[in-house]
Every structure is written in C-alpha cells, then in structure tokens.
Design an enzyme around this catalytic site. Structure first.
Site, PDB file in Angstrom:
ATOM      1  N   LEU A  33      27.151 -45.713  27.854  1.00 17.33           N
ATOM      2  CA  LEU A  33      25.328 -45.353  27.480  1.00 17.33           C
ATOM      3  C   LEU A  33      24.272 -44.695  28.132  1.00 17.33           C
ATOM      4  CD1 LEU A  33      24.009 -46.746  24.224  1.00 17.33           C
ATOM      5  CD2 LEU A  33      25.755 -44.008  24.434  1.00 17.33           C
ATOM      6  N   GLY A  36      20.106 -41.002  29.280  1.00 21.30           N
ATOM      7  CA  GLY A  36      20.044 -40.066  28.578  1.00 21.30           C
ATOM      8  C   GLY A  36      20.130 -40.714  27.722  1.00 21.30           C
ATOM      9  N   HIS A  37      21.291 -40.387  26.724  1.00 20.35           N
ATOM     10  CA  HIS A  37      21.114 -40.876  25.636  1.00 20.35           C
ATOM     11  C   HIS A  37      19.869 -41.950  25.137  1.00 20.35           C
ATOM     12  CE1 HIS A  37      25.783 -41.469  27.380  1.00 20.35           C
ATOM     13  NE2 HIS A  37      25.662 -40.890  26.406  1.00 20.35           N
ATOM     14  N   GLN A  61      38.461 -34.131  19.507  1.00 25.67           N
ATOM     15  CA  GLN A  61      37.457 -33.048  20.797  1.00 25.67           C
ATOM     16  C   GLN A  61      38.139 -33.534  22.086  1.00 25.67           C
ATOM     17  OE1 GLN A  61      33.668 -35.293  20.292  1.00 25.67           O
ATOM     18  NE2 GLN A  61      32.988 -34.629  21.750  1.00 25.67           N
ATOM     19  N   LYS A 149      22.226 -31.404  28.040  1.00 26.53           N
ATOM     20  CA  LYS A 149      22.765 -31.061  28.827  1.00 26.53           C
ATOM     21  C   LYS A 149      24.258 -30.788  28.236  1.00 26.53           C
ATOM     22  CE  LYS A 149      25.771 -33.830  31.558  1.00 26.53           C
ATOM     23  NZ  LYS A 149      27.046 -33.775  30.872  1.00 26.53           N
ATOM     24  N   SER A 186      28.100 -40.026  31.122  1.00 29.36           N
ATOM     25  CA  SER A 186      29.150 -40.970  30.957  1.00 29.36           C
ATOM     26  C   SER A 186      30.441 -41.099  31.851  1.00 29.36           C
ATOM     27  CB  SER A 186      29.516 -41.272  29.812  1.00 29.36           C
ATOM     28  OG  SER A 186      28.737 -41.595  28.676  1.00 29.36           O
ATOM     29  N   ARG A 187      30.422 -39.748  32.641  1.00 21.88           N
ATOM     30  CA  ARG A 187      31.784 -39.633  33.221  1.00 21.88           C
ATOM     31  C   ARG A 187      31.923 -39.918  34.441  1.00 21.88           C
ATOM     32  NH1 ARG A 187      34.957 -35.600  30.086  1.00 21.88           N
ATOM     33  NH2 ARG A 187      35.030 -35.251  28.416  1.00 21.88           N
TER      34      ARG A 187
END
Ligand code: AMP
Length: 279
Positions: A33, A36-37, A61, A149, A186-187
């Site tokens: 997290l 943004g989250h 996914q 996003k 997160s990336r």
C-alpha cells in the site's frame, strides 16, 4: 480493525451492516500500500459507515507468471497502514476462498476491454472482472472505490456493474503522484533510485502533452509524446495514445474529452500512467 480471511465471515459482516442500514464502502487492492491506496480509503470513509479494504494479489489477472511472482508483498506493514487509516475490516482471503471453483467465464466488459491494455495483456481484464465480481458478491458494498491511475480498468468496472446489473456505485478517485510527478504505484518499489528518476519522465511527457493539447490533434500529440519518450534512455515505451476518454478510440479531429494513456517499461518494470488533456 477486524481481519477477516473467510468469504462466509465477510458475507455475514455485510449482512449485519445491511440489516442495521449501515453503508459499506469497499476498496479492493493488491497490497504494498501507498498514499494512492490510502486516498481511496479516505474517500470511502468519508462517504460510508463502514470501510472494507481487501488485499489480494489476484493470480488470474497476471498474464506473466514472473510478474505475479515478483509483485511486492508486505502484509504486516499493510495491516498497520490500514489500521492507522481507520479501516473497519481488512479482508485478506487465500486463493481458495476467492476461487473455491476455477472461474472460466468470459465476462462481457464492452468494447473498451479488447483494446489498449486488453490487447497488450491478454486475459488481464477478464481476471480483474472475475475477482471484482466475486468480491462484490461476497461483500455486497454500497460503493466501491477505484483509482483513475488504472483508467481503463475503471471504465471496465463501470461496464461490469452495468452489464451485470450490480447495485453498486463505482467511485473514481484522482491519481496521487510523488513530488517528481511519478504516479504512485506498488510497482515503484521494484525500481532503483535511478529508475524512479527515469520513470518520472513518463508523467513529464504527459504534462508536456497537456500543455500542447489545445493547439494539436491526436496524431501530432502522439508523435511528439513518442519522440520524447523514445529519446529518454532507460524508457522502453509500449504505447502512447491520445483517445476519447469514454470510448478509448482515437478521434483525429477532436479537441475535447481526450485522455493520454501510456505504458512503458523502466528497469523491466511495467508502468502505466494517464492524464486528461482538456480539463
Ligand atoms: P492495486 O493495488 O495496484 O491493484 O490498486 C488498487 C487500487 O488503487 C486501484 O483502484 C488503483 O487504481 C488504485 N491506485 C493505485 N495507484 C494509485 C494512485 N497513484 N492514485 C490513486 N489511486 C491509485
């Protein structure tokens, strides 16, 4: 904060809330997290009586096994962040709770699902739809919060709700960025300090595109944006597109309701970003 792992338990929580006329706001995430989250959670808290946040790295996914393996995971830190943010329930199911039977359905997600990210990541949106629909059925939220996003995902979730007549309001929340302009993700944790610097060129290109938008059509803006991105060492562009923000189709003559969408790899990490051009 309650931590719930079982689908039956969160379903009971939801039934109890509903019988007490309490509104449930739901924020689905894959964890690791960031602010943004947390902005989605703040929006959910401000509009509902109870806020549920899920952390689930959904295998269906991911269209590349290596991407799923290296996706950042930090459950203990995440649970602390959720508690501090005032979340009422953290839902952290195992794969078997989410998919007691494999879901092989092909979801009707409209024309927008087949293009852009849908074309670059085969099966991705079907996997997103599968997990989100399952969560919606178990949790039965009144409202669910998604970041702009992932703009195409947001449109697809709206189609999911419409096409399957789900009684849930979908709320789109603005993109949160680092001071450098880099969209929080997160990336980003997978990037080195240099990589983050390089990655900030993505949003810089979007900003430059927006400032030129009033004077140019889609083709010229796409050419300029691609030229800028290709000139940056360390940026491997997948696409840079100027499309209508509702249909995601190119309209060469339009100078309204346009959005710039991009995907690029930096240090092997696939990043996406976008910006509305005409508002
Ligand atoms: P993820 O954990 O990446 O699946 O993201 C969970 C939700 O957070 C999705 O609705 C994302 O669009 C949203 N999100 C991710 N990054 C941001 C950001 N920088 N600003 C706003 N929302 C975001």
């Amino acid at each position: 904060m309650q931590i719930i792992k079982a689908a039956s338990e969160i379903h009971n929580f939801s039934l109890k809330c509903r019988s007490n006329f309490l509104k449930i706001g739901f924020v689905p995430t894959m964890g690791a997290l960031h602010k943004g989250h947390l902005s989605l959670i703040a929006a959910a808290k401000s509009e509902n009586d109870q806020t549920v946040c899920s952390i689930f790295v959904n295998p269906s996914q991911f269209n590349e096994a290596a991407d799923f393996e290296k996706y950042p995971r930090q459950l203990d830190t995440d649970l602390k962040l959720l508690e501090e943010a005032g979340v009422d329930v953290a839902f952290i199911p195992d794969v078997t709770e989410v998919y007691p039977h494999p879901d092989r359905k092909n979801y009707d997600l409209g024309k927008v699902a087949a293009i852009i990210e849908g074309a670059h990541r085969p099966g991705h949106f079907n996997g997103v739809a599968s997990v989100v629909k399952r969560f919606f059925e178990i949790i039965r939220p009144h409202r669910a919060y998604f970041g702009l996003k992932d703009y195409q995902q947001y449109l697809i979730i709206r189609n999911l709700v419409k096409n399957y007549a789900l009684d849930i309001e979908i709320v789109g929340c603005p993109i949160l960025r680092e001071n450098s302009g880099l969209a929080m993700s997160s990336r980003n944790q997978l990037l080195s300090a240099d990589g983050r610097q390089v990655a900030s060129q993505l949003s810089e290109t979007l900003v430059k595109t927006k400032s030129a938008a009033a004077d140019h059509g889609a083709a010229e803006l796409e050419k300029r944006g691609l030229d800028l991105l290709k000139a940056k060492e360390g940026v491997d562009v997948e696409y840079f597109l100027i499309v209508d923000a509702d249909t995601l189709k190119t309209n060469p003559d339009s100078k309204s309701n346009r959005i710039a969408l991009l995907a690029a790899r930096v240090e092997g990490v696939r990043l996406i970003d976008n910006m509305f051009l005409d508002k």
